[in-house]
Design an enzyme around this catalytic site. Structure first.
Site, PDB file in Angstrom:
ATOM      1  N   ASP A  25      -2.051  -4.347   7.675  1.00 34.72           N
ATOM      2  CA  ASP A  25      -1.794  -3.520   5.936  1.00 34.72           C
ATOM      3  C   ASP A  25      -3.110  -2.670   6.738  1.00 34.72           C
ATOM      4  O   ASP A  25      -3.610  -2.477   5.326  1.00 34.72           O
ATOM      5  CB  ASP A  25      -2.123  -4.562   5.434  1.00 34.72           C
ATOM      6  CG  ASP A  25      -0.897  -5.068   4.635  1.00 34.72           C
ATOM      7  OD1 ASP A  25       0.071  -5.202   5.719  1.00 34.72           O
ATOM      8  OD2 ASP A  25      -0.361  -5.568   3.440  1.00 34.72           O
ATOM      9  N   ASP A  67       2.814  -2.889   3.980  1.00 37.18           N
ATOM     10  CA  ASP A  67       3.062  -3.234   2.720  1.00 37.18           C
ATOM     11  C   ASP A  67       3.681  -1.957   2.553  1.00 37.18           C
ATOM     12  O   ASP A  67       3.605  -1.047   3.107  1.00 37.18           O
ATOM     13  CB  ASP A  67       1.496  -2.975   1.027  1.00 37.18           C
ATOM     14  CG  ASP A  67       2.162  -4.859   0.662  1.00 37.18           C
ATOM     15  OD1 ASP A  67       2.445  -5.574   0.999  1.00 37.18           O
ATOM     16  OD2 ASP A  67       1.162  -4.162  -0.368  1.00 37.18           O
ATOM     17  N   HIS A  69       6.597  -0.772   0.087  1.00 38.08           N
ATOM     18  CA  HIS A  69       6.704  -1.508  -1.296  1.00 38.08           C
ATOM     19  C   HIS A  69       7.965  -0.147  -1.798  1.00 38.08           C
ATOM     20  O   HIS A  69       7.754   1.199  -1.561  1.00 38.08           O
ATOM     21  CB  HIS A  69       6.131  -1.348  -2.586  1.00 38.08           C
ATOM     22  CG  HIS A  69       5.424  -2.442  -2.235  1.00 38.08           C
ATOM     23  ND1 HIS A  69       5.485  -3.929  -1.672  1.00 38.08           N
ATOM     24  CD2 HIS A  69       4.076  -2.667  -2.696  1.00 38.08           C
ATOM     25  CE1 HIS A  69       5.039  -4.589  -1.920  1.00 38.08           C
ATOM     26  NE2 HIS A  69       3.582  -4.384  -2.060  1.00 38.08           N
ATOM     27  N   SER A  75       5.720  -5.869  -8.123  1.00 35.08           N
ATOM     28  CA  SER A  75       3.943  -6.022  -8.539  1.00 35.08           C
ATOM     29  C   SER A  75       3.329  -5.209  -9.007  1.00 35.08           C
ATOM     30  O   SER A  75       2.031  -4.656  -8.929  1.00 35.08           O
ATOM     31  CB  SER A  75       4.113  -6.901  -6.776  1.00 35.08           C
ATOM     32  OG  SER A  75       3.466  -5.194  -6.043  1.00 35.08           O
ATOM     33  N   HIS A  86       1.464   0.912  -5.400  1.00 37.54           N
ATOM     34  CA  HIS A  86       0.699   0.721  -4.047  1.00 37.54           C
ATOM     35  C   HIS A  86       1.439   1.315  -3.263  1.00 37.54           C
ATOM     36  O   HIS A  86       2.311  -0.205  -3.232  1.00 37.54           O
ATOM     37  CB  HIS A  86      -1.208   0.160  -3.671  1.00 37.54           C
ATOM     38  CG  HIS A  86      -0.254  -1.095  -3.302  1.00 37.54           C
ATOM     39  ND1 HIS A  86      -0.201  -1.568  -5.141  1.00 37.54           N
ATOM     40  CD2 HIS A  86       0.188  -2.277  -2.961  1.00 37.54           C
ATOM     41  CE1 HIS A  86       0.563  -3.427  -4.083  1.00 37.54           C
ATOM     42  NE2 HIS A  86       1.455  -3.384  -3.420  1.00 37.54           N
ATOM     43  N   LYS A 111       7.136  -4.985   4.942  1.00 36.44           N
ATOM     44  CA  LYS A 111       7.391  -6.457   3.966  1.00 36.44           C
ATOM     45  C   LYS A 111       6.706  -6.156   3.134  1.00 36.44           C
ATOM     46  O   LYS A 111       6.331  -4.864   2.693  1.00 36.44           O
ATOM     47  CB  LYS A 111       5.894  -8.002   4.593  1.00 36.44           C
ATOM     48  CG  LYS A 111       4.923  -7.235   4.133  1.00 36.44           C
ATOM     49  CD  LYS A 111       3.215  -8.269   4.047  1.00 36.44           C
ATOM     50  CE  LYS A 111       2.156  -8.088   4.111  1.00 36.44           C
ATOM     51  NZ  LYS A 111       1.860  -7.207   2.722  1.00 36.44           N
ATOM     52  N   GLU A 118       8.061 -10.645  -4.385  1.00 36.29           N
ATOM     53  CA  GLU A 118       6.692 -10.192  -3.548  1.00 36.29           C
ATOM     54  C   GLU A 118       6.420 -10.638  -2.870  1.00 36.29           C
ATOM     55  O   GLU A 118       7.705 -11.791  -2.620  1.00 36.29           O
ATOM     56  CB  GLU A 118       5.553 -10.464  -4.584  1.00 36.29           C
ATOM     57  CG  GLU A 118       4.169 -10.571  -4.484  1.00 36.29           C
ATOM     58  CD  GLU A 118       3.600  -8.564  -4.217  1.00 36.29           C
ATOM     59  OE1 GLU A 118       4.923  -8.385  -2.846  1.00 36.29           O
ATOM     60  OE2 GLU A 118       3.014  -8.106  -4.365  1.00 36.29           O
ATOM     61  N   ALA A 146      -5.323  -7.863   2.850  1.00 32.58           N
ATOM     62  CA  ALA A 146      -6.756  -8.391   2.553  1.00 32.58           C
ATOM     63  C   ALA A 146      -6.823  -9.723   2.791  1.00 32.58           C
ATOM     64  O   ALA A 146      -5.784 -10.430   2.843  1.00 32.58           O
ATOM     65  CB  ALA A 146      -7.065  -8.275   0.873  1.00 32.58           C
ATOM     66  N   CYS A 150      -3.005 -11.355   2.126  1.00 32.99           N
ATOM     67  CA  CYS A 150      -1.735 -10.852   3.099  1.00 32.99           C
ATOM     68  C   CYS A 150      -2.596 -11.349   4.394  1.00 32.99           C
ATOM     69  O   CYS A 150      -1.737 -12.494   4.679  1.00 32.99           O
ATOM     70  CB  CYS A 150      -1.667  -9.506   3.671  1.00 32.99           C
ATOM     71  SG  CYS A 150      -0.267  -9.415   4.979  1.00 32.99           S
TER      72      CYS A 150
HETATM   73  C1  VGL Z   1      -1.318  -7.485  -0.544  1.00 32.82           C
HETATM   74  C2  VGL Z   1      -2.550  -6.926  -2.854  1.00 32.82           C
HETATM   75  C3  VGL Z   1      -0.830  -5.976  -2.801  1.00 32.82           C
HETATM   76  C4  VGL Z   1      -1.637  -7.439   1.062  1.00 32.82           C
HETATM   77  C5  VGL Z   1      -0.867  -6.267  -1.300  1.00 32.82           C
HETATM   78  O1  VGL Z   1      -1.203  -7.083   1.497  1.00 32.82           O
HETATM   79  O2  VGL Z   1      -2.888  -8.162   1.149  1.00 32.82           O
HETATM   80  N1  VGL Z   1      -2.001  -7.248  -1.443  1.00 32.82           N
HETATM   81  N2  VGL Z   1      -0.777  -5.996  -1.954  1.00 32.82           N
HETATM   82 ZN    ZN Z   2       1.431  -4.649  -2.105  1.00 28.01          ZN
END
Ligand code: VGL
Ligand code: ZN
Length: 204
Positions: A25, A67, A69, A75, A86, A111, A118, A146, A150
């Protein structure tokens, strides 16, 4: 750049067939200036570029997760979720950082692509496991963002699925919604048997 000083034995590593690099990510929205910026997220990019260089030099595969979406993902705040909008598929915020030097044959894994679900783990709802299995991958080197979402959830699944895991301790950063989340995530990954490595521990 880090100096290659003598590192503790547990930190020493070298690459071999069956290894994969999972770059997690590294997308504009998770970097400073992005809508869900992870503090220091940009600092991991040059470090990941060096790991990428090692994998390319050994002709080993590089995977990059994103990520990805839909615009009304569950989320997001408007849907009652915990996060600002995001990484909406196809937007500039969802693009990989231009400073990340992914090889042309990188396998991209998208993903959390369904509106109602989520998915923090890169294994959840993706073909990551079957792709790795089909190519004889046994060890997963994971870095990126993060640590407390993830990276943590991907490591949980990887260990459950029987992969060896090496966490790139110098190439991860946490969201830290609660102070200490990143540290707790690192402790949990260690307790699951994931090894912690750094570039400084690389052996020829
Ligand atoms: C993530 C917060 C929101 C991640 C994804 O992939 O770490 N963190 N969406
Ligand atoms: Zn996300």
């Amino acid at each position: 750049m880090s100096t290659p000083v003598a590192s503790p034995e547990r930190d020493r590593w070298h690459l071999r067939p069956g290894d994969v690099l999972l770059v997690t990510d590294i997308q504009n929205d998770f970097l400073p200036g992005g809508s869900l910026a992870v503090a220091g997220g940009d600092e991991v990019v040059p470090v990941l570029n060096r790991y990428i260089g090692e994998f390319v030099a050994h002709a080993l595969p590089v995977y990059a997760t994103r990520d990805w979406h839909p615009p009304q993902h569950c989320s997001f705040h408007a849907q009652g979720g915990p996060w600002p909008v995001h990484c909406v598929a196809g937007t500039q915020g969802a693009e990989f950082a231009t400073t990340l030097t992914l090889p042309p044959d990188t396998t991209v894994i998208s993903k959390a692509i369904l509106p109602e679900r989520e998915a923090y783990s890169s294994f959840e709802g993706t073909d990551l496991d079957s792709r790795l299995r089909a190519t004889g991958i046994r060890r997963l080197f994971i870095g990126g963002l993060a640590t407390d979402y993830c990276v943590l959830n991907t490591v949980r699944d990887a260990r459950r699925l029987g992969y060896e895991v090496l966490v790139l301790a110098d190439a991860i950063r946490a969201v830290d919604v609660q102070p200490g989340d990143g540290q707790r995530a690192e402790a949990e990954m260690a307790s699951l048997g994931a090894r912690r490595i750094t570039l400084g521990g690389r052996a020829a």
